[in-house]
Design a protein around this motif. Structure first.
Motif, mmCIF file in Angstrom:
data_model
loop_
_atom_site.group_PDB
_atom_site.id
_atom_site.type_symbol
_atom_site.label_atom_id
_atom_site.label_comp_id
_atom_site.label_asym_id
_atom_site.label_seq_id
_atom_site.Cartn_x
_atom_site.Cartn_y
_atom_site.Cartn_z
ATOM 1 N N GLY A 28 0.827 -1.200 0.000
ATOM 2 C CA GLY A 28 0.000 0.000 0.000
ATOM 3 C C GLY A 28 0.864 1.254 0.000
ATOM 4 N N SER A 29 0.218 2.395 0.122
ATOM 5 C CA SER A 29 0.950 3.674 0.166
ATOM 6 C C SER A 29 0.344 4.563 1.255
ATOM 7 C CB SER A 29 0.903 4.385 -1.181
ATOM 8 O OG SER A 29 -0.430 4.706 -1.537
ATOM 9 N N PHE A 30 1.184 5.401 1.851
ATOM 10 C CA PHE A 30 0.767 6.291 2.929
ATOM 11 C C PHE A 30 0.620 7.715 2.387
ATOM 12 C CE2 PHE A 30 3.876 3.250 4.749
ATOM 13 C CZ PHE A 30 3.013 2.478 5.505
ATOM 14 N N ASP A 31 -0.382 8.443 2.859
ATOM 15 C CA ASP A 31 -0.402 9.896 2.669
ATOM 16 C C ASP A 31 0.528 10.506 3.706
ATOM 17 O OD1 ASP A 31 -2.270 9.482 0.760
ATOM 18 O OD2 ASP A 31 -3.888 10.619 1.731
ATOM 19 N N GLY A 32 1.396 11.394 3.271
ATOM 20 C CA GLY A 32 2.294 12.040 4.220
ATOM 21 C C GLY A 32 3.634 11.338 4.338
ATOM 22 N N GLN A 33 3.999 10.489 3.353
ATOM 23 C CA GLN A 33 5.325 9.877 3.364
ATOM 24 C C GLN A 33 6.337 10.859 2.803
ATOM 25 O OE1 GLN A 33 6.269 5.511 2.495
ATOM 26 N NE2 GLN A 33 6.897 6.468 0.583
ATOM 27 N N VAL A 34 7.506 10.938 3.416
ATOM 28 C CA VAL A 34 8.550 11.868 2.975
ATOM 29 C C VAL A 34 9.156 11.346 1.676
ATOM 30 C CG1 VAL A 34 10.732 12.971 3.555
ATOM 31 C CG2 VAL A 34 9.036 12.541 5.346
ATOM 32 N N PRO A 35 9.119 12.128 0.587
ATOM 33 C CA PRO A 35 9.698 11.663 -0.679
ATOM 34 C C PRO A 35 11.190 11.328 -0.517
ATOM 35 C CG PRO A 35 8.367 13.632 -1.019
ATOM 36 C CD PRO A 35 8.495 13.453 0.465
ATOM 37 N N GLY A 36 11.591 10.180 -1.078
ATOM 38 C CA GLY A 36 12.999 9.787 -1.018
ATOM 39 C C GLY A 36 13.386 9.063 0.258
ATOM 40 N N PHE A 37 12.449 8.916 1.206
ATOM 41 C CA PHE A 37 12.724 8.243 2.475
ATOM 42 C C PHE A 37 11.638 7.179 2.684
ATOM 43 C CE2 PHE A 37 14.748 12.307 2.644
ATOM 44 C CZ PHE A 37 15.923 12.117 3.369
ATOM 45 N N PRO A 38 11.858 5.964 2.171
ATOM 46 C CA PRO A 38 10.803 4.930 2.197
ATOM 47 C C PRO A 38 10.277 4.691 3.615
ATOM 48 C CG PRO A 38 12.647 4.236 0.830
ATOM 49 C CD PRO A 38 13.084 5.474 1.513
ATOM 50 N N GLY A 39 8.962 4.799 3.765
ATOM 51 C CA GLY A 39 8.311 4.494 5.021
ATOM 52 C C GLY A 39 8.298 5.610 6.042
ATOM 53 N N LEU A 40 9.050 6.678 5.847
ATOM 54 C CA LEU A 40 9.142 7.751 6.850
ATOM 55 C C LEU A 40 7.961 8.701 6.703
ATOM 56 C CD1 LEU A 40 10.709 9.243 9.085
ATOM 57 C CD2 LEU A 40 11.921 10.479 7.251
ATOM 58 N N LEU A 41 7.238 8.899 7.820
ATOM 59 C CA LEU A 41 6.118 9.829 7.821
ATOM 60 C C LEU A 41 6.597 11.234 8.185
ATOM 61 C CD1 LEU A 41 3.296 7.813 9.645
ATOM 62 C CD2 LEU A 41 3.754 7.983 7.195
ATOM 63 N N THR A 42 5.939 12.216 7.571
ATOM 64 C CA THR A 42 6.208 13.591 7.974
ATOM 65 C C THR A 42 5.695 13.804 9.397
ATOM 66 O OG1 THR A 42 4.105 14.431 7.171
ATOM 67 C CG2 THR A 42 5.939 14.397 5.604
ATOM 68 N N ARG A 43 6.211 14.834 10.048
ATOM 69 C CA ARG A 43 5.769 15.154 11.405
ATOM 70 C C ARG A 43 4.260 15.393 11.439
ATOM 71 N NH1 ARG A 43 7.873 17.311 16.158
ATOM 72 N NH2 ARG A 43 6.548 18.857 17.220
ATOM 73 N N ALA A 44 3.740 16.094 10.404
ATOM 74 C CA ALA A 44 2.307 16.389 10.365
ATOM 75 C C ALA A 44 1.489 15.109 10.237
ATOM 76 C CB ALA A 44 1.998 17.347 9.222
ATOM 77 N N ALA A 45 1.950 14.188 9.377
ATOM 78 C CA ALA A 45 1.208 12.942 9.201
ATOM 79 C C ALA A 45 1.251 12.100 10.472
ATOM 80 C CB ALA A 45 1.770 12.168 8.020
ATOM 81 N N ALA A 46 2.414 12.080 11.133
ATOM 82 C CA ALA A 46 2.561 11.264 12.335
ATOM 83 C C ALA A 46 1.689 11.769 13.473
ATOM 84 C CB ALA A 46 4.020 11.231 12.761
ATOM 85 N N LYS A 47 1.417 13.075 13.501
ATOM 86 C CA LYS A 47 0.644 13.662 14.587
ATOM 87 C C LYS A 47 -0.835 13.811 14.255
ATOM 88 C CE LYS A 47 4.230 16.128 17.103
ATOM 89 N NZ LYS A 47 3.912 15.454 18.369
ATOM 90 N N SER A 48 -1.243 13.423 13.049
ATOM 91 C CA SER A 48 -2.648 13.560 12.682
ATOM 92 C C SER A 48 -3.481 12.493 13.373
ATOM 93 C CB SER A 48 -2.819 13.458 11.170
ATOM 94 O OG SER A 48 -2.407 12.198 10.715
ATOM 95 N N GLN A 49 -4.785 12.712 13.433
ATOM 96 C CA GLN A 49 -5.669 11.784 14.129
ATOM 97 C C GLN A 49 -5.723 10.433 13.430
ATOM 98 O OE1 GLN A 49 -9.589 13.356 14.687
ATOM 99 N NE2 GLN A 49 -10.233 11.728 16.076
ATOM 100 N N PHE A 50 -5.613 10.447 12.103
ATOM 101 C CA PHE A 50 -5.626 9.214 11.320
ATOM 102 C C PHE A 50 -4.514 9.291 10.277
ATOM 103 C CE2 PHE A 50 -10.046 9.671 12.724
ATOM 104 C CZ PHE A 50 -10.314 8.404 13.224
ATOM 105 N N LEU A 51 -3.974 8.118 9.934
ATOM 106 C CA LEU A 51 -3.046 8.003 8.815
ATOM 107 C C LEU A 51 -3.792 7.349 7.659
ATOM 108 C CD1 LEU A 51 -0.225 8.111 7.521
ATOM 109 C CD2 LEU A 51 0.208 5.842 8.507
#
Length: 684
Positions: A28-51
């Motif tokens: 699958g794919s995540f909204d808020g993944q940092v481009p060029g860093f597989p699997g790494l969520l942005t700070r905003a995505a990590a702190k959101s109520q839902f991923l």
């Protein structure tokens, strides 16, 4: 970023479905993944109520709401995906059984779905997204076949470790650049355009690819805006610097010259703002001096601002005289206008060049004037601020008077417009604002109806009414109000004829002794036919169509005759004065320049009846009028002419309006050939 997470990202090799003996589902794919860093969520995505997790649609999805697919998301701490050992028939391939055993607990997060979208979107609650490195996959249960299949395991990293977190302190202050040969002052910034300030940022402090830095200067709590934005990439292979451009130094308004920074990692986690470096050499600018009082425009000579001045300057303008040692553009200037009715304060930077003007609005001036009446004293002061210092002390002041008292009604729009009308026999007057042709040689008058609103005319006596007609002024003093409540000013016919027509602008104003203001009405136009001496427009006979085309058939007789023009009768004609007919040809259809040499002919009136009813003249042949326009084939396709008449009347030339015609003085021949009306071939 946590160094362990950085190493996991660098070493992780994602699997694809074909890597397995029995193919797995796609990742699958995540909204808020940092481009060029597989699997790494942005700070905003990590702190959101839902991923938001997007699952590619699987084959044969359920369409039965009573037997839906079950999609389960499984998240486990990161571990290397198990593979078959060397020597095994499937050596190197992922060991699906071992992987399934690893993901069996905890049970995961499941949803039921029929008729799923493509991709199927799942919202993973925040409680499933703990800080750290994880493996995540989804499993789809098919009730129709009672089978399950899982996706390939993929990396999910929630990293809220900010740069410098491991130090337990704020980032260190920047340092001065090495190799300076003199003080780091404004002149150095100006010559270099920008200055780089090094700062310490090591791998053990969190330095990692994807880091960026925001730079802060002076008193601003906003980072410096560069062309690419406010965050500048940090090259891990180079010493770290924060850049301060000359424009940021010039934007400092409070005289604070300090440099600090914030570092962001790839996920957007910010460090604390660093300790600040104070640029001591920037604080040594000499104090401003050589001040002079403010200049209030339009009050320089009489120390007065009246209603006309406020109208001319859209309020009032205070000009700061040049002073010495300004720091541009960071010095700020505050200008204050004060009266018994209040004060108005404006602040501006000194600017990159010159010294600013302060524009006070009409509303500002009305506030200072209040209800008046008469003259209200206003004091204008200004000060220059640099950091926490203010110059000069005490501030210099300029005094002027403000008088906005209306001279007529409280609202100038209540002034009623002037009426211009002809004076006819038997105490009869012509139509308003129209001096008709029937009023030739008759005087006219200005009739000014007086207003009836607040501050009535009786309360402001005496006053003067001045009518401006055609640029000339006609005034009268009003010391009492008549029964008709009107002011009458005569307008002699000699003035009407001298100013002429066909229209003239007119308005009037009211003034009072001791009041510097003027009440003025809006301007309107008067139609002046009685002053216009003009002959009727001539008519070219035998033209064709709406464009009045004159051709060979217009001649009398056809082809070989002359073009005839009717001259209308007029009282301006005389049997003792000839009528001059002027014909100007053009080699286009628009009768616009340049024109050809005019054909001018003079005709005497045959009798007095012709003066009254008009007469017809033979203007000229085709060779005179048409052929010069159609001098070759290129010019034979178009042509026009203007015909006017004129005569002498009372020693002056009186003309007509023009008669405009199309000219088509040609006859078509075989292809490539056309003829003049005379039958001659039009040359190429």
């Amino acid at each position: 970023m946590d160094r362990t997470n950085r190493d996991i990202i660098d070493s992780f090799i994602p699997k694809v479905p074909a890597d397995y003996q029995v193919m797995r589902l796609s990742a699958g794919s995540f909204d808020g993944q940092v481009p060029g860093f597989p699997g790494l969520l942005t700070r905003a995505a990590a702190k959101s109520q839902f991923l938001t997790y997007r699952v590619p649609l699987w084959d044969f999805p359920s369409t039965d709401p009573l037997a839906p697919n079950v999609v389960t998301i499984q998240i486990r701490p990161y571990a290397a995906v198990p593979v078959f050992p060397a020597g095994h028939a499937l050596a190197g391939m992922p060991n699906a059984n071992a992987e399934d055993l690893y993901f069996v607990s905890p049970p995961g997060y499941s949803v039921e779905v029929s008729n799923p979208s493509d991709p199927f979107v799942m919202n993973i609650p925040e409680e499933y997204l703990q800080n750290g490195a994880w493996l995540i996959r989804y499993t789809v249960y098919d009730p129709d076949t009672d089978t399950r299949n899982s996706s390939v395991a993929q990396l999910l990293i929630v990293d809220e470790t900010a740069p410098y977190d491991v130090t337990g302190d704020r980032p260190p202050e920047p340092t001065l650049p090495s190799g300076l040969s003199g003080p780091l002052n404004l002149a150095l910034f100006q010559s270099l355009g920008e200055v780089n300030f090094p700062f310490v940022y090591l791998l053990e402090q969190g330095k990692s690819p994807g880091d960026t830095v925001s730079v802060y200067y002076g008193s601003s709590d906003r980072p410096i805006q560069f062309a690419s934005g406010t965050r500048i990439p940090i090259d891990p292979a180079q010493p770290t610097v924060c850049t301060v451009p000359y424009s940021a130094v010039m934007a400092e308004k409070r005289g604070i010259h300090e440099v600090s920074y914030i570092v962001y990692d790839a996920a957007g986690n910010p460090s604390q703002q660093s300790y600040k470096l104070t640029l001591e050499d920037m604080a040594g600018d000499p104090a401003p001096s050589g001040f002079a009082p403010l200049v209030i425009l339009l009050a320089e000579t009489d120390s007065l601002i009246n209603s006309a001045d406020v109208s001319a300057n859209n309020g009032a303008i205070a000009r700061v005289p040049p002073f010495m040692n300004p720091v541009r553009p960071s010095d700020s200037i505050t200008c204050v206008l004060t009266s018994v009715n209040g004060s108005i304060t404006l602040t501006k930077p000194v600017g990159a060049s010159g010294f600013p003007d302060f524009q006070f609005t009409p509303d500002n001036m009305a506030t200072l004037y209040g209800t008046g009446p008469g003259f209200v004293a206003v004091t204008a002061t200004y000060t220059v601020s640099r950091g926490t210092n203010t110059y000069p002390t005490p501030p210099l002041s300029t005094r002027f008077d403000l008088n906005l008292e209306p001279v007529g009604p409280t609202l100038v729009t209540d002034l009623l417009p002037v009426v211009v009308e002809a004076v006819r026999p038997n105490n009869v007057f012509g139509p308003p604002n129209h001096l008709e042709l029937a009023d030739v040689n008759r005087d006219a008058r200005f009739r000014i109806p007086l207003w009836t609103t607040n501050r009535t005319p009786e309360t402001i006596l005496p006053f003067t009414v001045s009518v401006v007609y055609g640029g000339r002024v006609y005034s009268t003093d009003v010391t009492s109000i008549n029964v008709d409540r009107e002011v009458i000013i005569p307008l002699p016919f000699s003035e009407i004829i001298a100013l002429g027509g066909p229209t003239q602008p007119v308005f009037y104003s009211i003034t009072r002794p001791g009041n510097p203001n003027v009440g003025t009405t809006s301007q309107h136009d008067v139609i002046v036919d009685s002053a216009v001496r003009r002959l009727g427009t001539p008519t070219v006979q035998n033209t064709a169509g709406i464009n009045k085309s004159a051709g060979c058939n217009s001649l009398s007789p056809v082809n070989t005759g002359t073009l005839r023009v009717f001259i209308p009768g007029s009282d301006l004609l005389s049997t003792s004065e000839p009528v001059v007919v002027t014909y100007v040809g053009f080699q286009n259809d628009t009768a616009t320049g340049p024109g050809l040499t005019p054909v001018v002919k003079s005709f005497n009136l045959p009798n007095d009846a012709a003066r009254r009813v008009g007469f017809t003249v033979d203007l000229g042949t085709a060779q005179e009028l048409y052929d010069p326009i159609h001098n070759n084939r290129a010019n034979a396709i178009s042509g026009s002419a203007i015909v006017t008449i004129s005569t002498q009347y009372m020693g002056q030339t009186v003309s007509s309006l023009p008669e405009t015609i199309r000219v088509r003085g040609r006859i078509a021949g075989p292809a490539g050939t056309s003829y003049y009306c005379s039958g001659a071939v039009i040359p190429a």
